[in-house]
Design an enzyme around this catalytic site. Sequence first.
Site, mmCIF file in Angstrom:
data_model
loop_
_atom_site.group_PDB
_atom_site.id
_atom_site.type_symbol
_atom_site.label_atom_id
_atom_site.label_comp_id
_atom_site.label_asym_id
_atom_site.label_seq_id
_atom_site.Cartn_x
_atom_site.Cartn_y
_atom_site.Cartn_z
ATOM 1 N N ASP A 105 -28.947 -2.604 26.653
ATOM 2 C CA ASP A 105 -29.852 -2.032 25.656
ATOM 3 C C ASP A 105 -29.735 -0.506 25.632
ATOM 4 O OD1 ASP A 105 -30.817 -4.566 25.133
ATOM 5 O OD2 ASP A 105 -32.417 -4.392 26.613
ATOM 6 N N TYR A 106 -30.144 0.062 24.518
ATOM 7 C CA TYR A 106 -30.128 1.515 24.293
ATOM 8 C C TYR A 106 -30.752 2.268 25.470
ATOM 9 C CZ TYR A 106 -31.005 5.907 21.729
ATOM 10 O OH TYR A 106 -31.030 7.217 21.324
#
Length: 245
Positions: A105-106
């Site tokens: 994820d970011y």
Amino acid sequence: MAELERLQKVIAHAGVASRRKAEKLIVDGKVKVNGEVVKELGTKVSSNDDVEVEGVPLVKEAPVYYLLYKPRGVISSVKDEKNRKVVTDYLPEVKERIFPIGRLDYDTSGILLMTNDGEFANLLMHPKHEVDKLYVVKTKGIPTKEQIQQLKQGVKVDGESLKAVHAKIMSTDGKKNTAIVQITLHEGKNRQIRRMFDSLGIPVDKLKREKYGSLDLKGMNAGDSRPLKPHEVKLLREQAEKNVK
């Protein structure tokens, strides 16, 4: 005689697009084989055939394998429509068309493997090939032993069953009401760890993937990368193949 494979599989293995996207590209007439547009999904090609996707030839590159220590705030992709930083920005010297194996994820940092070997990527990403991925989680709130047990037994989130292979509390800070939890997954569903902890009412503050199979981040800082050694690639392949159910 050269082995024949489905066209969409060849495109996916080259890392140009997912198999589903490759099928759409074929149907939309954006793929040529030996200079001819091909729209049939059943088409098979060999390594002797020249395949073009949207006018760009599929390059028969030698396979390469890299480990990236992905920083937070970076997209696990080769390009981003919003012009945010992507993982390939950290390997500008790599000439091959590499892509990430799975994603982080970011807001998640840690080990991300990069390759141009689609077959290797599919092998590691398939859920039945149980390669351990170890994460360290900093939580806002301190989970109970029962809640940690719950993570191992599995929690239902939005109708999806999410489960940890191992989970244990490493340390807690009563004053700050935080905990450090080590958690191991075999699969990597979208925002899986954050969703699991959210279901317990304990938000995740920071998340880092520290191990991927036999690989770790020893001696590396966020943003660093290195090529995998041949024996590391071999070991990962063996770990994935050994666990096929």
